[in-house]
Write a protein that holds these residues in place. Structure first.
Motif, PDB file in Angstrom:
ATOM      1  N   ALA A 150       0.832  -1.203   0.000  1.00  0.00           N
ATOM      2  CA  ALA A 150       0.000   0.000   0.000  1.00  0.00           C
ATOM      3  C   ALA A 150       0.868   1.254   0.000  1.00  0.00           C
ATOM      4  CB  ALA A 150      -0.922  -0.013   1.220  1.00  0.00           C
ATOM      5  N   THR A 151       0.466   2.241  -0.770  1.00  0.00           N
ATOM      6  CA  THR A 151       1.265   3.467  -0.924  1.00  0.00           C
ATOM      7  C   THR A 151       1.167   4.392   0.281  1.00  0.00           C
ATOM      8  OG1 THR A 151      -0.593   4.531  -2.071  1.00  0.00           O
ATOM      9  CG2 THR A 151       1.054   3.406  -3.432  1.00  0.00           C
ATOM     10  N   ASP A 152       0.216   4.132   1.206  1.00  0.00           N
ATOM     11  CA  ASP A 152       0.081   5.020   2.364  1.00  0.00           C
ATOM     12  C   ASP A 152       0.898   4.545   3.562  1.00  0.00           C
ATOM     13  OD1 ASP A 152      -1.439   2.815   2.907  1.00  0.00           O
ATOM     14  OD2 ASP A 152      -3.261   3.903   3.457  1.00  0.00           O
ATOM     15  N   ILE A 153       1.827   3.607   3.340  1.00  0.00           N
ATOM     16  CA  ILE A 153       2.763   3.187   4.385  1.00  0.00           C
ATOM     17  C   ILE A 153       4.163   3.604   3.947  1.00  0.00           C
ATOM     18  CG2 ILE A 153       3.748   1.231   5.641  1.00  0.00           C
ATOM     19  CD1 ILE A 153       1.126  -0.240   5.263  1.00  0.00           C
ATOM     20  N   PRO A 154       4.806   4.496   4.677  1.00  0.00           N
ATOM     21  CA  PRO A 154       6.135   4.979   4.279  1.00  0.00           C
ATOM     22  C   PRO A 154       7.242   3.997   4.660  1.00  0.00           C
ATOM     23  CG  PRO A 154       5.455   6.057   6.298  1.00  0.00           C
ATOM     24  CD  PRO A 154       4.294   5.199   5.870  1.00  0.00           C
ATOM     25  N   PHE A 155       8.377   4.125   3.966  1.00  0.00           N
ATOM     26  CA  PHE A 155       9.545   3.309   4.267  1.00  0.00           C
ATOM     27  C   PHE A 155      10.798   4.176   4.247  1.00  0.00           C
ATOM     28  CE2 PHE A 155       6.448   0.298   2.737  1.00  0.00           C
ATOM     29  CZ  PHE A 155       6.600  -0.775   3.612  1.00  0.00           C
ATOM     30  N   PRO A 156      11.708   3.966   5.189  1.00  0.00           N
ATOM     31  CA  PRO A 156      12.952   4.731   5.185  1.00  0.00           C
ATOM     32  C   PRO A 156      13.715   4.529   3.882  1.00  0.00           C
ATOM     33  CG  PRO A 156      12.678   3.552   7.270  1.00  0.00           C
ATOM     34  CD  PRO A 156      11.621   3.045   6.341  1.00  0.00           C
ATOM     35  N   ALA A 157      14.472   5.536   3.475  1.00  0.00           N
ATOM     36  CA  ALA A 157      15.165   5.491   2.190  1.00  0.00           C
ATOM     37  C   ALA A 157      16.356   4.540   2.195  1.00  0.00           C
ATOM     38  CB  ALA A 157      15.628   6.898   1.810  1.00  0.00           C
ATOM     39  N   ASN A 158      16.907   4.220   3.367  1.00  0.00           N
ATOM     40  CA  ASN A 158      18.149   3.461   3.420  1.00  0.00           C
ATOM     41  C   ASN A 158      17.956   1.978   3.732  1.00  0.00           C
ATOM     42  OD1 ASN A 158      17.334   3.742   6.060  1.00  0.00           O
ATOM     43  ND2 ASN A 158      19.352   4.302   6.861  1.00  0.00           N
ATOM     44  N   ILE A 159      16.738   1.457   3.582  1.00  0.00           N
ATOM     45  CA  ILE A 159      16.497   0.060   3.935  1.00  0.00           C
ATOM     46  C   ILE A 159      17.005  -0.884   2.840  1.00  0.00           C
ATOM     47  CG2 ILE A 159      14.524   0.640   5.362  1.00  0.00           C
ATOM     48  CD1 ILE A 159      12.715  -0.380   3.121  1.00  0.00           C
ATOM     49  N   THR A 160      17.237  -2.141   3.214  1.00  0.00           N
ATOM     50  CA  THR A 160      17.648  -3.188   2.275  1.00  0.00           C
ATOM     51  C   THR A 160      16.807  -4.437   2.516  1.00  0.00           C
ATOM     52  OG1 THR A 160      19.347  -4.007   3.797  1.00  0.00           O
ATOM     53  CG2 THR A 160      20.017  -2.339   2.176  1.00  0.00           C
ATOM     54  N   ASP A 161      16.920  -5.381   1.588  1.00  0.00           N
ATOM     55  CA  ASP A 161      16.236  -6.682   1.718  1.00  0.00           C
ATOM     56  C   ASP A 161      14.737  -6.529   1.956  1.00  0.00           C
ATOM     57  OD1 ASP A 161      18.620  -8.097   1.415  1.00  0.00           O
ATOM     58  OD2 ASP A 161      19.072  -7.948   3.532  1.00  0.00           O
ATOM     59  N   LYS A 162      14.138  -5.594   1.276  1.00  0.00           N
ATOM     60  CA  LYS A 162      12.695  -5.405   1.426  1.00  0.00           C
ATOM     61  C   LYS A 162      11.952  -6.513   0.691  1.00  0.00           C
ATOM     62  CE  LYS A 162       8.929  -2.168   0.359  1.00  0.00           C
ATOM     63  NZ  LYS A 162       8.575  -0.892  -0.323  1.00  0.00           N
ATOM     64  N   ARG A 163      11.025  -7.165   1.387  1.00  0.00           N
ATOM     65  CA  ARG A 163      10.256  -8.252   0.801  1.00  0.00           C
ATOM     66  C   ARG A 163       8.790  -8.130   1.190  1.00  0.00           C
ATOM     67  NH1 ARG A 163      14.058 -11.563  -1.097  1.00  0.00           N
ATOM     68  NH2 ARG A 163      16.094 -11.532  -0.080  1.00  0.00           N
ATOM     69  N   VAL A 164       7.931  -8.487   0.261  1.00  0.00           N
ATOM     70  CA  VAL A 164       6.488  -8.412   0.483  1.00  0.00           C
ATOM     71  C   VAL A 164       5.900  -9.802   0.302  1.00  0.00           C
ATOM     72  CG1 VAL A 164       4.328  -7.321  -0.208  1.00  0.00           C
ATOM     73  CG2 VAL A 164       6.478  -6.054  -0.417  1.00  0.00           C
ATOM     74  N   THR A 165       5.049 -10.218   1.246  1.00  0.00           N
ATOM     75  CA  THR A 165       4.357 -11.495   1.139  1.00  0.00           C
ATOM     76  C   THR A 165       2.903 -11.308   1.529  1.00  0.00           C
ATOM     77  OG1 THR A 165       4.861 -12.138   3.419  1.00  0.00           O
ATOM     78  CG2 THR A 165       6.460 -12.769   1.737  1.00  0.00           C
ATOM     79  N   GLU A 166       2.091 -12.296   1.215  1.00  0.00           N
ATOM     80  CA  GLU A 166       0.698 -12.327   1.661  1.00  0.00           C
ATOM     81  C   GLU A 166       0.481 -13.592   2.470  1.00  0.00           C
ATOM     82  OE1 GLU A 166      -1.955  -9.838  -1.559  1.00  0.00           O
ATOM     83  OE2 GLU A 166      -1.748 -11.992  -1.813  1.00  0.00           O
TER      84      GLU A 166
END
Length: 391
Positions: A297-313
């Motif tokens: 969802a676009t209304d959840i922010p994320f820090p710019a310097n993160i790594t290994d971002k993964r999305v699951t359901e």
């Protein structure tokens, strides 16, 4: 003595490789897929080349046997030719832009009671190293490994395992339908599956001819006369083995014949072909149309310097994980300050644990709840964000 090995746990190898490459928090959720309609039987000739094509869901990796290997002779070796070790069929593949691996094993024999046993296992793997895109598929017909076990359930014919990893999204084809596994930037290295313990590892391969053309690659041709076969093929022997190795030290082709009685009491003959082709010319991999990855969802922010971002359901919610070089407090403050600007209300803030913080936000009158859990991970933090929508 180390030499050619074939494992009856090929499916297990595929599943373990999938889990290792997916690296997602729910990667282990892949179950045993429902078999697709039966694949056609395959008969291979020692020294013959096998073909394979990649399709959509349920597209067979069909072997195309030929009477002789597709090899153009090079310069014959001299008497007392040199020998070398062959320790790992994966060696050098990571340096290629792309390639395809095809492996076919065919068995024909009888069990210890004299009943016929026959089958084929047909494996396909396509890899594009630059993008880490990958497609793997295992088809089988009958009893390819002559396993005489009265307690074992006979393996169904058809597609036993198929997966895609495309654009950092990993999917399992289950019963002809696409099942999403995980999404996110992959830090793993895409590579061939087979190691010396699973397929080939020879202390002594004897040069036959240099500079042969095989599978579109110039390779040196070796004979393997020493072999020890493992697992359910214990007791069988190698009758003939040949391997082609490129100047870049990766195995281009293997052909072999074996015979005898395995540890389960089945007596018969086996042939296997291993081929690497489409070297640096493998076409783009496209997952089936029903393979759709969830979106964050676009209304959840994320820090710019993160790594290994993964999305699951999972369980009716979208789960995002990531790593950050910042402290738990810095990441927690980012969400404390950033979420209200997106319309979220902070309902819970638990920072009583010095190495972890748990935040909970709600929106739309409680119809959406987001939990943010941040934990110290030695020099940085790991975070899990769960976005759950009420029915």
């Amino acid at each position: 003595m180390k030499s050619i090995r074939i494992t009856t746990m090929l499916l297990g190898v595929l599943v373990l490789a999938l889990l290792a490459s997916a690296c997602g928090p729910f990667a282990g959720s892949a179950g045993s897929p429902t078999p697709a309609p039966a694949a056609p039987a395959v008969t291979t000739a020692p020294g013959g080349n096998t073909g394979g094509t990649s399709g959509g869901a349920g597209g067979a990796a069909t072997a195309v046997p030929t009477a002789a290997p597709q090899v153009t002779p090079g310069t014959a070796a001299t008497a007392g030719a040199e020998t070398r070790e062959v320790k790992n069929v994966n060696s050098g593949l990571e340096k290629l832009k792309s390639y395809r691996v095809r492996f076919v094993y065919a068995y024909d024999g009888k069990d210890k009671s004299g009943q016929p046993q026959k089958g084929t296992a047909n494996f396909l793997q396509e890899i594009i190293n630059a993008t880490k895109d990958e497609h793997m598929k295992l088809d089988q017909v009958g009893n390819a490994f002559g396993n005489d076990d009265s307690k074992a359930t006979p393996a169904p014919a058809g597609t036993v395992f198929e997966m895609y990893r495309v654009s950092n999204n990993t999917f399992l084809i289950n019963g002809g339908k696409c099942q999403f596994l995980t999404s996110g930037d992959s830090t793993s290295v895409t590579r061939g599956l087979f190691t010396a313990d699973q397929l080939i590892g020879s202390n002594k391969a004897t040069l036959i001819r240099r500079g042969e053309s095989v599978n579109g690659v110039t390779a040196d041709h070796y004979a393997i006369t020493e072999a020890a076969l493992g697992t359910a093929l214990d007791g069988m022997k190698l009758d003939k083995g040949e391997v082609w190795i490129s100047p870049d030290a990766y195995v281009v082709k293997i052909v072999a014949q074996l015979s005898g009685t395995n540890s389960k009491g089945s007596t018969g003959t086996g042939n296997f072909n291993y081929d690497v082709d489409n070297v640096n010319t493998q076409g783009a991999l496209v997952a089936p149309k029903d393979c759709v990855a969830p979106t964050q969802a676009t209304d959840i922010p994320f820090p710019a310097n993160i790594t290994d971002k993964r999305v699951t359901e999972a369980g009716g919610q979208t789960v995002t994980t990531f790593k950050s070089p910042d402290t738990v407090k810095v990441v927690a403050d980012f969400y404390r300050n950033g979420m209200p600007g997106q319309g979220w209300k902070l309902d819970k803030d638990d920072s009583s644990n010095p190495v972890a913080t748990s935040l909970q936000f709600s929106k739309d009158g409680g119809k959406r709840i987001v939990s943010v859990n941040i934990i110290n991970a030695g020099g940085g933090t790991s975070a899990i964000i769960s976005d759950k929508k009420s029915p």
